[in-house]
Structures are given as structure tokens and as C-alpha cells.
Write a protein that holds these residues in place. Structure first.
Motif, short mmCIF file in Angstrom:
data_model
loop_
_atom_site.label_atom_id
_atom_site.label_comp_id
_atom_site.label_asym_id
_atom_site.label_seq_id
_atom_site.Cartn_x
_atom_site.Cartn_y
_atom_site.Cartn_z
N MET A 74 0.92 -1.28 -0.10
CA MET A 74 0.05 0.07 -0.05
C MET A 74 0.95 1.16 -0.09
O MET A 74 0.37 2.33 -0.60
CB MET A 74 -0.91 -0.07 1.16
CG MET A 74 -2.19 -0.92 1.07
SD MET A 74 -3.32 -0.92 2.54
CE MET A 74 -3.94 0.61 2.46
N VAL A 75 1.88 1.30 0.34
CA VAL A 75 2.97 2.31 0.53
C VAL A 75 4.15 2.12 0.05
O VAL A 75 4.34 2.86 -0.92
CB VAL A 75 3.02 2.77 2.35
CG1 VAL A 75 3.91 4.35 2.41
CG2 VAL A 75 1.62 2.97 2.92
N ALA A 76 4.99 1.36 0.74
CA ALA A 76 6.49 1.41 0.26
C ALA A 76 6.39 0.78 -1.22
O ALA A 76 7.30 1.47 -2.09
CB ALA A 76 7.09 0.44 0.99
N GLN A 77 5.83 0.07 -1.87
CA GLN A 77 5.67 -0.66 -3.05
C GLN A 77 5.26 0.67 -4.06
O GLN A 77 5.87 0.49 -5.07
CB GLN A 77 4.67 -1.90 -3.24
CG GLN A 77 4.95 -2.62 -4.56
CD GLN A 77 6.34 -3.23 -4.63
OE1 GLN A 77 6.73 -3.90 -3.89
NE2 GLN A 77 6.89 -2.83 -5.94
N VAL A 96 -4.07 2.73 8.81
CA VAL A 96 -4.03 2.88 10.23
C VAL A 96 -2.56 2.64 10.62
O VAL A 96 -2.12 1.63 10.38
CB VAL A 96 -5.06 1.71 10.77
CG1 VAL A 96 -4.83 1.51 12.16
CG2 VAL A 96 -6.44 1.98 10.42
N LEU A 97 -2.26 3.32 11.52
CA LEU A 97 -0.92 3.33 11.89
C LEU A 97 -0.89 2.56 13.29
O LEU A 97 -1.88 2.53 14.15
CB LEU A 97 -0.43 4.73 12.38
CG LEU A 97 0.02 5.62 11.44
CD1 LEU A 97 0.33 7.07 12.01
CD2 LEU A 97 1.03 5.22 10.24
N THR A 98 0.04 1.55 13.52
CA THR A 98 -0.05 0.62 14.57
C THR A 98 1.33 0.30 15.00
O THR A 98 1.21 -0.24 16.28
CB THR A 98 -0.51 -0.95 13.96
OG1 THR A 98 0.61 -1.22 13.01
CG2 THR A 98 -1.63 -0.71 13.22
N LEU A 99 2.42 1.00 14.80
CA LEU A 99 3.78 0.82 15.31
C LEU A 99 3.88 1.74 16.56
O LEU A 99 3.62 3.05 16.48
CB LEU A 99 4.86 0.88 14.44
CG LEU A 99 6.13 0.61 14.85
CD1 LEU A 99 6.40 -0.65 15.05
CD2 LEU A 99 7.36 1.21 13.92
N VAL A 106 -5.35 7.49 10.17
CA VAL A 106 -4.80 8.54 9.65
C VAL A 106 -5.21 8.51 8.05
O VAL A 106 -5.90 7.63 7.50
CB VAL A 106 -3.32 8.74 9.56
CG1 VAL A 106 -3.11 8.71 11.19
CG2 VAL A 106 -2.52 7.54 8.85
N LYS A 107 -5.01 9.71 7.24
CA LYS A 107 -4.81 9.91 5.79
C LYS A 107 -3.25 9.84 5.56
O LYS A 107 -2.69 10.55 6.03
CB LYS A 107 -5.42 10.99 5.18
CG LYS A 107 -7.08 10.81 5.15
CD LYS A 107 -7.77 11.35 4.18
CE LYS A 107 -7.89 12.93 4.54
NZ LYS A 107 -8.64 13.83 3.73
N LEU A 108 -2.82 9.25 4.45
CA LEU A 108 -1.50 9.35 4.09
C LEU A 108 -1.40 9.96 2.78
O LEU A 108 -2.22 9.28 1.85
CB LEU A 108 -0.69 7.94 4.07
CG LEU A 108 -0.57 7.19 5.35
CD1 LEU A 108 0.15 5.94 5.10
CD2 LEU A 108 0.09 7.78 6.10
N LEU A 122 3.06 12.27 3.82
CA LEU A 122 2.40 13.01 4.45
C LEU A 122 1.40 12.27 5.43
O LEU A 122 0.68 11.56 4.96
CB LEU A 122 1.74 14.38 3.71
CG LEU A 122 2.76 14.93 2.51
CD1 LEU A 122 1.75 15.65 1.88
CD2 LEU A 122 3.93 15.50 3.36
N VAL A 123 1.17 12.77 6.78
CA VAL A 123 0.25 12.24 7.66
C VAL A 123 -0.68 13.10 8.16
O VAL A 123 -0.16 14.03 9.04
CB VAL A 123 1.23 11.49 8.79
CG1 VAL A 123 0.21 10.63 9.63
CG2 VAL A 123 2.38 10.53 8.08
N GLN A 124 -2.11 12.96 7.93
CA GLN A 124 -2.97 13.91 8.61
C GLN A 124 -3.66 13.03 9.55
O GLN A 124 -4.47 11.85 8.99
CB GLN A 124 -3.98 14.22 7.29
CG GLN A 124 -4.99 15.44 8.11
CD GLN A 124 -5.77 15.92 6.84
OE1 GLN A 124 -6.31 15.22 6.15
NE2 GLN A 124 -5.81 17.18 6.86
N ARG A 125 -3.65 13.05 10.69
CA ARG A 125 -4.32 12.66 11.73
C ARG A 125 -5.78 12.81 11.51
O ARG A 125 -6.13 14.25 11.72
CB ARG A 125 -3.80 12.83 13.09
CG ARG A 125 -2.99 11.79 13.75
CD ARG A 125 -1.28 12.25 13.44
NE ARG A 125 -0.46 11.25 13.73
CZ ARG A 125 0.74 11.12 13.25
NH1 ARG A 125 1.13 11.71 12.14
NH2 ARG A 125 1.57 10.44 13.52
N GLN A 126 -6.70 11.86 12.20
CA GLN A 126 -7.90 12.15 11.91
C GLN A 126 -8.59 12.57 13.49
O GLN A 126 -7.90 12.42 14.38
CB GLN A 126 -8.88 10.77 11.93
CG GLN A 126 -8.30 10.08 10.48
CD GLN A 126 -8.55 10.91 9.38
OE1 GLN A 126 -9.82 11.24 9.12
NE2 GLN A 126 -7.71 10.82 8.52
#
Length: 127
Positions: A74-77, A96-99, A106-108, A122-126
Motif C-alpha cells: 500500500m505504501v512502500a511498493q 491505520v498506524l500501528t507501530l 490517518v490519511k497518508l 504526509l500524515v494527517q491525523r483524524q
């Protein structure tokens, strides 16, 4: 200077032209990394929201050391594919950030412009 907005159309170009101090004023997280995925830019908002100091993040591999929860298709690839074929990338996805935290929606926004040195998450928190 106009304030940065998460969804503004020319954000990739704007980020490339701004200083680290100027991206610190953004109301969302900004992580810039190079072709080896080493983090080169990390703004204050993201440092505070993620609880990771810039000293511990800058220079580290983004997808394996800083945010392994994004080391997926979804992201790195998407960044790898854009780099491999020389195309641009500007996608916004729900995530969904989990680490190191309880699950956080969030929205990336994934940004990569051909010919530029840095790519951005870029990370926009809900709210």
C-alpha cells in the motif's frame, strides 16, 4: 508564505522549495526520504505526534527502521514502482498506524515527483 494544506495540488513542488523550519509550521506530519529511503526531512508536527525525536529518525531507513508498518504494497511498493518507471506519485489513502501506538486512523499522502531528490509521506491525523 501561504500555509501548507494537506490536500493542496502543488504540494510536492512547494515542499521541495521550503526550508526545514518552514515545514515545521505545517499542521500535519511530513517525512521526506531519499532514493535509499533514508529520512532527510522530519517536521515538528510528526515528531510530536509519533513521539519520535528528529535525532532518532533523520538518516534512518524509513520503511525498515522508522515506519516498518508502512513497508507493504500500500505504501512502500507504490514508491518503488514510481521510482522504477520514472513516474510521479500523488496518492491519498486511508491508513491505520500501528507501530509503537494504539491503532490510529490517518490519511497518508504519498508524493514523489520525477527528477526530485526526495519523496514524501504526509500524515494527517483524524480528529
Amino acid at each position: 508564505m501561504d500555509a501548507l494544506a494537506f490536500d493542496q495540488p502543488d504540494l510536492g513542488q512547494r515542499l521541495a522549495a521550503l526550508s526545514d523550519e518552514q515545514i515545521d509550521d505545517a499542521p500535519f506530519g511530513i517525512i521526506g526520504f531519499d532514493e535509499t529511503t533514508a529520512v532527510r526531512r522530519y517536521n515538528r508536527f510528526e515528531a510530536q505526534a509519533a513521539g519520535l525525536s528528529p535525532v532518532s529518525v533523520l538518516g534512518q531507513p524509513f520503511f525498515t527502521s522508522v515506519a516498518p508498518c508502512m513497508n507493504n504494497f500500500m505504501v512502500a511498493q507504490r514508491f518503488e514502482d514510481a521510482l522504477a518507471d520514472g513516474s510521479g506519485l500523488d496518492d491519498t489513502i486511508p491508513y491505520v498506524l500501528t507501530l509503537r501506538m494504539r491503532p490510529t486512523k490517518v490519511k497518508l499522502r504519498l508524493l514523489a515527483l520525477p527528477g526530485t531528490a526526495l519523496r514524501y509521506v504526509l500524515v494527517q491525523r483524524q480528529s
